[in-house]
Scaffold this active site. Structure first.
Site, PDB file in Angstrom:
ATOM      1  N   TRP A   1       0.795  -1.219   0.000  1.00  9.23           N
ATOM      2  CA  TRP A   1       0.000   0.000   0.000  1.00  9.23           C
ATOM      3  C   TRP A   1       0.833   1.278   0.000  1.00  9.23           C
ATOM      4  O   TRP A   1       0.316   2.355  -0.251  1.00  9.23           O
ATOM      5  CB  TRP A   1      -0.919   0.024   1.223  1.00  9.23           C
ATOM      6  CG  TRP A   1      -0.242  -0.404   2.492  1.00  9.23           C
ATOM      7  CD1 TRP A   1      -0.281  -1.656   3.055  1.00  9.23           C
ATOM      8  CD2 TRP A   1       0.582   0.385   3.363  1.00  9.23           C
ATOM      9  NE1 TRP A   1       0.487  -1.686   4.204  1.00  9.23           N
ATOM     10  CE2 TRP A   1       1.022  -0.442   4.414  1.00  9.23           C
ATOM     11  CE3 TRP A   1       0.996   1.717   3.339  1.00  9.23           C
ATOM     12  CZ2 TRP A   1       1.848   0.009   5.448  1.00  9.23           C
ATOM     13  CZ3 TRP A   1       1.829   2.172   4.362  1.00  9.23           C
ATOM     14  CH2 TRP A   1       2.233   1.319   5.395  1.00  9.23           C
TER      15      TRP A   1
ATOM     16  N   LYS B   1      -2.686  -8.320  -7.570  1.00 12.44           N
ATOM     17  CA  LYS B   1      -3.452  -8.179  -6.327  1.00 12.44           C
ATOM     18  C   LYS B   1      -2.840  -7.057  -5.501  1.00 12.44           C
ATOM     19  O   LYS B   1      -1.775  -7.202  -4.911  1.00 12.44           O
ATOM     20  CB  LYS B   1      -3.459  -9.466  -5.503  1.00 12.44           C
ATOM     21  CG  LYS B   1      -4.540  -9.414  -4.394  1.00 12.44           C
ATOM     22  CD  LYS B   1      -4.218 -10.249  -3.180  1.00 12.44           C
ATOM     23  CE  LYS B   1      -3.337  -9.564  -2.194  1.00 12.44           C
ATOM     24  NZ  LYS B   1      -3.974  -8.407  -1.485  1.00 12.44           N
TER      25      LYS B   1
ATOM     26  N   TYR C   1       4.056 -21.298  -0.359  1.00 16.97           N
ATOM     27  CA  TYR C   1       3.017 -21.554  -1.365  1.00 16.97           C
ATOM     28  C   TYR C   1       3.623 -22.169  -2.624  1.00 16.97           C
ATOM     29  O   TYR C   1       3.042 -23.078  -3.223  1.00 16.97           O
ATOM     30  CB  TYR C   1       2.300 -20.250  -1.739  1.00 16.97           C
ATOM     31  CG  TYR C   1       1.579 -19.548  -0.613  1.00 16.97           C
ATOM     32  CD1 TYR C   1       1.064 -20.259   0.475  1.00 16.97           C
ATOM     33  CD2 TYR C   1       1.403 -18.169  -0.635  1.00 16.97           C
ATOM     34  CE1 TYR C   1       0.405 -19.606   1.493  1.00 16.97           C
ATOM     35  CE2 TYR C   1       0.740 -17.508   0.376  1.00 16.97           C
ATOM     36  CZ  TYR C   1       0.241 -18.227   1.453  1.00 16.97           C
ATOM     37  OH  TYR C   1      -0.415 -17.578   2.457  1.00 16.97           O
TER      38      TYR C   1
ATOM     39  N   GLU D   1      10.753  -8.658  -2.876  1.00 15.66           N
ATOM     40  CA  GLU D   1      11.363  -7.413  -2.402  1.00 15.66           C
ATOM     41  C   GLU D   1      10.733  -7.129  -1.055  1.00 15.66           C
ATOM     42  O   GLU D   1       9.549  -6.794  -0.965  1.00 15.66           O
ATOM     43  CB  GLU D   1      11.110  -6.278  -3.398  1.00 15.66           C
ATOM     44  CG  GLU D   1      12.007  -5.060  -3.150  1.00 15.66           C
ATOM     45  CD  GLU D   1      11.359  -4.022  -2.262  1.00 15.66           C
ATOM     46  OE1 GLU D   1      11.711  -3.982  -1.051  1.00 15.66           O
ATOM     47  OE2 GLU D   1      10.531  -3.249  -2.750  1.00 15.66           O
TER      48      GLU D   1
ATOM     49  N   CYS E   1      10.402   0.772   2.572  1.00 16.63           N
ATOM     50  CA  CYS E   1      11.343  -0.293   2.932  1.00 16.63           C
ATOM     51  C   CYS E   1      12.784   0.200   2.879  1.00 16.63           C
ATOM     52  O   CYS E   1      13.651  -0.348   3.567  1.00 16.63           O
ATOM     53  CB  CYS E   1      11.148  -1.497   2.020  1.00 16.63           C
ATOM     54  SG  CYS E   1      11.096  -1.086   0.272  1.00 16.63           S
TER      55      CYS E   1
ATOM     56  N   GLU F   1      12.183  -3.396  11.814  1.00 20.23           N
ATOM     57  CA  GLU F   1      11.611  -2.446  10.867  1.00 20.23           C
ATOM     58  C   GLU F   1      10.336  -1.847  11.467  1.00 20.23           C
ATOM     59  O   GLU F   1       9.397  -2.570  11.803  1.00 20.23           O
ATOM     60  CB  GLU F   1      11.300  -3.123   9.540  1.00 20.23           C
ATOM     61  CG  GLU F   1      10.817  -2.155   8.482  1.00 20.23           C
ATOM     62  CD  GLU F   1      10.559  -2.808   7.136  1.00 20.23           C
ATOM     63  OE1 GLU F   1      10.837  -2.167   6.115  1.00 20.23           O
ATOM     64  OE2 GLU F   1      10.076  -3.962   7.115  1.00 20.23           O
TER      65      GLU F   1
END
Length: 496
Positions: A166, A190, A254, A266, A301, A400
């Site tokens: 986001w 997505k 997955y 990333e 990030c 973080e």
């Protein structure tokens, strides 16, 4: 945006009519009965009720992308023709730049000036750059024995699942979608459930620009349902993800539990920004350090969240950063004068405040900020926050935070600076300020990071790759190297 008033932007924002259905197989009317609320962090109000994808909707999107790849025209178009469609997407993004910037600002709290000048510029530039690159790539013919001919072709990898966060919803979507499309892949995008509206607009713009049905699909929903369905789907060939390290681990699982799809990650960062006494301009270094941690509300990030300063100049640099933090204008994201907007969600604000409380408890000195701002607005705002006297073992220096919180650490020599910088599980980016060319080269090589900025921070363009090492992920976005994620090499050996 400088010529538009706050009141005018408020009026234009109210007039927005964002799409709320999935974009599947070229239509924007796809969606089931379930929906979720998209809440604006600027005031806590609901922007829209958006279709909530379950496994069935994700399956429809993947099936559309599979058909478009296996039997549709897109992978078989001449690269120049694909490039022209990407250039058309860039043109349409430019035409609708204000609408998209307002949407981004509303859905994730970014100041409108940054949304317009930085976020949209990056998205437009990305589609234009890959559109221009599409027909510039070449295959190989290695020199072999005189009686043989070897050909090495780069072919599109197939169906790409792209899951983006986001904090830069259009920039990061563009970094995945544009090179994948340029390579001839089809895509299921997505976006984060916190910022789905701009991605839905991108899907519709892609179709308007001439993408065939099924080439770019957008499904909205949360990670545990829609994200996992995409990661586990056996017809997804490549998964590209930007987000937290914890969720990145899920996508690797997955892949292992499905078809061993390639997964490009990333992930997080705890980037060091090293200021040496011989920095060309200490005031500029301090101003850039403040800009870097407070830009985008610290929700980056690559944010230089660890400021490592030589002890001989630590007080001077830290005082300058604190002064800048106190002057920073925290305000309504739709106000052109705002320098720092709202954190993306109320829950995220609470999480960041939890880190602030932990820092105080651990004994770091809170120099400024650390409290909620503009509480009367109903939005999730935080004061720019600076800690000094931070010990490397403190959580402030290790975890973080993803917010406007700076930790200042000091060192006495270059070896200690490098040790502190590398004392993290992350390896995404780093900064270094020095006038010595030899120091710039040796320290840059010693830092474990995908990008090192020297006497600057957050600089670069589409010509250079972006990505991390260690638990910051693998693979690269941007540049021609991004195409390596979305292509397969095929060798053809011909005996003459």
């Amino acid at each position: 945006m400088q010529d538009v008033t706050h009141d005018e932007l408020l009026a234009r924002a109210k007039a927005l009519d964002p799409p709320v259905h999935h974009h599947i197989d070229g239509t924007g009317e796809a969606g089931g009965g379930a929906s979720f609320a998209v809440v604006s962090p600027r005031d806590g109000q609901v922007l829209a009720e958006v279709a909530d994808a379950g496994r069935a909707e994700v399956g429809l999107a993947v099936a559309a992308a599979r058909r478009a790849f296996d039997s549709g025209p897109w992978p078989r178009l001449a690269p120049a023709d694909r490039g022209r469609v990407l250039l058309r997407i860039a043109d349409l993004l430019e035409e609708r730049r204000e609408e998209l910037a307002l949407t981004v600002s509303l859905e994730m709290g970014k100041p409108i000036t940054d949304a317009y000048a930085i976020e949209l510029r990056a998205a437009i530039t990305t589609f234009r750059w890959y559109g221009q690159l599409a027909d510039k790539l070449t295959d190989e013919s290695p020199h072999t024995a005189p009686d043989s001919l070897a050909l090495v072709a780069r072919e599109p990898a197939g169906v790409v699942g792209a899951v983006v966060p986001w904090n830069f919803p259009l920039t990061l979507a563009s970094w995945k979608v544009a090179p994948a499309l340029a390579a001839g892949c089809t895509v299921v995008l997505k976006p984060s459930e916190w910022s789905p509206l701009s991605a839905l607009l991108l899907g519709r713009i892609g179709t308007e620009a001439g993408l065939p049905p099924g080439v770019l699909n957008v499904v909205t929903g949360d990670g545990p349902t829609a994200g996992s369905a995409l990661g586990l789907h056996p017809d997804v060939d490549v998964l590209a993800f930007t987000g937290s390290t914890a969720v990145g681990r899920h996508f690797l699982r997955y892949a292992a539990d499905s078809n061993l799809k390639r997964v490009w990650l990333e992930l997080g960062g705890k980037s060091p920004n090293i200021i040496l006494p011989d920095a060309p301009d200490l005031q500029k270094a301090a101003a850039t350090a403040a800009w870097g941690i407070f830009f985008n509300q610290g929700e980056m990030c690559t944010a230089p969240s660890r400021l490592l300063v030589h002890s001989s100049v630590a007080d001077q640099v830290t005082d300058a950063v604190v002064d800048r933090a106190r002057q920073l204008r925290v305000g309504d994201p739709l106000d052109p004068a705002t320098e720092m907007g709202a954190l993306a969600r109320e829950g995220h604000l609470a999480r960041v405040l939890g880190h602030v409380a932990t820092g105080v408890d651990e004994g770091a000195r809170l120099r400024t900020g650390g409290a909620r701002a503009r509480a009367e607005s109903g939005g999730s705002f935080l004061q720019p926050t600076v800690f000094d006297r931070v010990d490397p073992a403190m959580r402030l220096a290790r975890e973080e935070i993803f917010g406007p919180v700076l930790s200042v650490l000091t060192f006495d020599d270059l070896d200690e600076a490098v040790r502190l910088a590398n004392a993290t599980e992350y390896g995404l980016a780093a900064g270094l300020w020095t006038s010595d060319l030899s120091t710039a080269h040796t320290v840059s090589r010693a830092l474990k990071a995908g990008t090192v900025w020297v006497n600057c921070y957050e600089e670069g363009d589409l010509t250079v790759p972006f990505g991390g090492t260690k638990q910051s992920g693998n693979g690269r976005d941007k540049s021609a190297h991004a195409l390596e994620k979305y292509t397969e090499l095929k060798t053809t050996w011909i005996q003459l």
